[in-house]
Design a protein around this motif. Sequence first.
Motif, PDB file in Angstrom:
ATOM      1  N   ARG A   1       0.824  -1.207   0.000  1.00 28.66           N
ATOM      2  CA  ARG A   1       0.000   0.000   0.000  1.00 28.66           C
ATOM      3  C   ARG A   1       0.861   1.260   0.000  1.00 28.66           C
ATOM      4  O   ARG A   1       0.617   2.189  -0.778  1.00 28.66           O
ATOM      5  CB  ARG A   1      -0.926   0.004   1.224  1.00 28.66           C
ATOM      6  N   LEU A   2       1.871   1.291   0.881  1.00 28.20           N
ATOM      7  CA  LEU A   2       2.701   2.482   0.951  1.00 28.20           C
ATOM      8  C   LEU A   2       3.551   2.630  -0.309  1.00 28.20           C
ATOM      9  O   LEU A   2       3.751   3.748  -0.806  1.00 28.20           O
ATOM     10  CB  LEU A   2       3.598   2.446   2.192  1.00 28.20           C
ATOM     11  N   ALA A   3       4.037   1.535  -0.850  1.00 31.67           N
ATOM     12  CA  ALA A   3       4.812   1.594  -2.094  1.00 31.67           C
ATOM     13  C   ALA A   3       3.946   2.156  -3.226  1.00 31.67           C
ATOM     14  O   ALA A   3       4.393   3.021  -3.991  1.00 31.67           O
ATOM     15  CB  ALA A   3       5.334   0.212  -2.466  1.00 31.67           C
TER      16      ALA A   3
ATOM     17  N   SER B   1       4.583   4.407  10.053  1.00 37.43           N
ATOM     18  CA  SER B   1       5.929   4.769  10.505  1.00 37.43           C
ATOM     19  C   SER B   1       6.877   3.582  10.385  1.00 37.43           C
ATOM     20  O   SER B   1       8.041   3.737   9.960  1.00 37.43           O
ATOM     21  CB  SER B   1       5.881   5.268  11.950  1.00 37.43           C
ATOM     22  N   ARG B   2       6.386   2.392  10.746  1.00 34.06           N
ATOM     23  CA  ARG B   2       7.228   1.190  10.678  1.00 34.06           C
ATOM     24  C   ARG B   2       7.635   0.890   9.242  1.00 34.06           C
ATOM     25  O   ARG B   2       8.800   0.567   8.965  1.00 34.06           O
ATOM     26  CB  ARG B   2       6.483  -0.002  11.276  1.00 34.06           C
ATOM     27  N   VAL B   3       6.694   1.008   8.304  1.00 33.72           N
ATOM     28  CA  VAL B   3       6.996   0.694   6.904  1.00 33.72           C
ATOM     29  C   VAL B   3       7.946   1.735   6.305  1.00 33.72           C
ATOM     30  O   VAL B   3       8.859   1.394   5.552  1.00 33.72           O
ATOM     31  CB  VAL B   3       5.701   0.577   6.076  1.00 33.72           C
ATOM     32  N   PHE B   4       7.753   3.015   6.645  1.00 34.55           N
ATOM     33  CA  PHE B   4       8.694   4.031   6.192  1.00 34.55           C
ATOM     34  C   PHE B   4      10.106   3.683   6.676  1.00 34.55           C
ATOM     35  O   PHE B   4      11.078   3.776   5.914  1.00 34.55           O
ATOM     36  CB  PHE B   4       8.289   5.412   6.712  1.00 34.55           C
ATOM     37  N   SER B   5      10.216   3.293   7.946  1.00 34.07           N
ATOM     38  CA  SER B   5      11.521   2.945   8.503  1.00 34.07           C
ATOM     39  C   SER B   5      12.114   1.733   7.791  1.00 34.07           C
ATOM     40  O   SER B   5      13.324   1.700   7.495  1.00 34.07           O
ATOM     41  CB  SER B   5      11.398   2.657  10.004  1.00 34.07           C
ATOM     42  N   ARG B   6      11.275   0.747   7.490  1.00 35.07           N
ATOM     43  CA  ARG B   6      11.759  -0.441   6.793  1.00 35.07           C
ATOM     44  C   ARG B   6      12.270  -0.086   5.399  1.00 35.07           C
ATOM     45  O   ARG B   6      13.345  -0.541   4.983  1.00 35.07           O
ATOM     46  CB  ARG B   6      10.634  -1.476   6.686  1.00 35.07           C
ATOM     47  N   PHE B   7      11.517   0.746   4.684  1.00 28.45           N
ATOM     48  CA  PHE B   7      11.941   1.149   3.343  1.00 28.45           C
ATOM     49  C   PHE B   7      13.284   1.894   3.405  1.00 28.45           C
ATOM     50  O   PHE B   7      14.133   1.738   2.519  1.00 28.45           O
ATOM     51  CB  PHE B   7      10.888   2.048   2.696  1.00 28.45           C
ATOM     52  N   GLN B   8      13.454   2.694   4.439  1.00 28.91           N
ATOM     53  CA  GLN B   8      14.706   3.430   4.579  1.00 28.91           C
ATOM     54  C   GLN B   8      15.844   2.484   4.937  1.00 28.91           C
ATOM     55  O   GLN B   8      16.935   2.578   4.365  1.00 28.91           O
ATOM     56  CB  GLN B   8      14.560   4.518   5.640  1.00 28.91           C
ATOM     57  N   ASP B   9      15.599   1.565   5.843  1.00 31.33           N
ATOM     58  CA  ASP B   9      16.628   0.598   6.241  1.00 31.33           C
ATOM     59  C   ASP B   9      17.070  -0.268   5.062  1.00 31.33           C
ATOM     60  O   ASP B   9      18.241  -0.660   4.974  1.00 31.33           O
ATOM     61  CB  ASP B   9      16.112  -0.301   7.366  1.00 31.33           C
ATOM     62  N   GLU B  10      16.135  -0.549   4.165  1.00 28.82           N
ATOM     63  CA  GLU B  10      16.443  -1.412   3.014  1.00 28.82           C
ATOM     64  C   GLU B  10      16.951  -0.620   1.811  1.00 28.82           C
ATOM     65  O   GLU B  10      17.151  -1.189   0.727  1.00 28.82           O
ATOM     66  CB  GLU B  10      15.204  -2.222   2.629  1.00 28.82           C
ATOM     67  N   GLY B  11      17.178   0.683   1.987  1.00 34.01           N
ATOM     68  CA  GLY B  11      17.801   1.475   0.934  1.00 34.01           C
ATOM     69  C   GLY B  11      16.891   1.917  -0.184  1.00 34.01           C
ATOM     70  O   GLY B  11      17.373   2.364  -1.238  1.00 34.01           O
ATOM     71  N   MET B  12      15.572   1.833   0.021  1.00 34.93           N
ATOM     72  CA  MET B  12      14.644   2.271  -1.024  1.00 34.93           C
ATOM     73  C   MET B  12      14.309   3.751  -0.913  1.00 34.93           C
ATOM     74  O   MET B  12      13.996   4.412  -1.905  1.00 34.93           O
ATOM     75  CB  MET B  12      13.347   1.448  -0.968  1.00 34.93           C
TER      76      MET B  12
ATOM     77  N   ILE C   1      13.265   9.178  -3.035  1.00 41.24           N
ATOM     78  CA  ILE C   1      13.154   7.791  -3.485  1.00 41.24           C
ATOM     79  C   ILE C   1      14.465   7.389  -4.125  1.00 41.24           C
ATOM     80  O   ILE C   1      14.881   7.964  -5.137  1.00 41.24           O
ATOM     81  CB  ILE C   1      11.985   7.611  -4.467  1.00 41.24           C
ATOM     82  N   ILE C   2      15.120   6.406  -3.554  1.00 48.45           N
ATOM     83  CA  ILE C   2      16.427   5.958  -4.033  1.00 48.45           C
ATOM     84  C   ILE C   2      16.287   4.844  -5.056  1.00 48.45           C
ATOM     85  O   ILE C   2      17.032   4.779  -6.036  1.00 48.45           O
ATOM     86  CB  ILE C   2      17.291   5.490  -2.840  1.00 48.45           C
ATOM     87  N   ASP C   3      15.323   3.972  -4.862  1.00 49.89           N
ATOM     88  CA  ASP C   3      15.182   2.789  -5.730  1.00 49.89           C
ATOM     89  C   ASP C   3      13.716   2.604  -6.103  1.00 49.89           C
ATOM     90  O   ASP C   3      13.018   1.751  -5.542  1.00 49.89           O
ATOM     91  CB  ASP C   3      15.713   1.559  -4.996  1.00 49.89           C
TER      92      ASP C   3
END
Length: 250
Positions: free
Chosen positions: A171-173, A214-225, A235-237
């Motif tokens: 959903r967030l993507a 907030s959790r999903v934003f953090s996950r996307f950031q941790d995974e380099g997206m 947006i990196i990727d």
Amino acid sequence: MASPSAAHAVQPLSLDRLKTACSTCGLRELCLPVGLSGEELDRLDNLIYLRKSIKKGTSIYRAGERFDALYAVRAGFFKTTVLLEDGRDQVTGFYMGGELLGMDGIGTEKHTCDAVALEDSEVCIIPFGRLEELSREMHNLQHHFHKVMSREIVRDHGVMMLLGSMRAEERLAAFLVNLSQRFLARGYSPSEFYLRMTREEIGSYLGLKLETVSRVFSRFQDEGMLSVQQKHVRIIDIPRLRALMGQRPC
């Protein structure tokens, strides 16, 4: 809160007030059909009879109010909300420059939601009765607004897909990819932008809790997206975001 009747009390635009007409507006190709003659553009200039500044947090119309105009967003950002039975506001959409607000009232002649500015904004007010008259005379204009209404239906269908079948990450993507595409269409960077809405408003729109967003934003950031600093997003990727959403409609 401002209402349509209050908005219409504003004085019509004039050259003395540095009127920016449809024919010279930078967003013309987004909210108007292409291929209109000079005479037809002059008639559209007369249709947009006033421009109105909207302060952050102010509504341009409320649910239940009489429908008599459409609002073309010239600058700024808006959200639409409906009041749920439990008293909570449900976000139903976000609108930026070049997009139209108010079509929710066409069917019943009453607005079904609130439209609220997320930042200081500006709209062009289009009286719907006059628009109908011109649409009957200018087939390009009529066809364009049919396309706009169809796009709204497709967008609503996309939201239903988000809420009905996607996981939180999908959903967030999908939401971020959709925003990226809309910024690109307006000549802005598709990979770096400022979110006008809060995490809570995003969650309301996507059917997610604030903590989940907030959790999903953090996950996307941790995974380099993504790179996220408060409301600033880079947006990196984007291919990975698209892959995550499975190329489903957004």
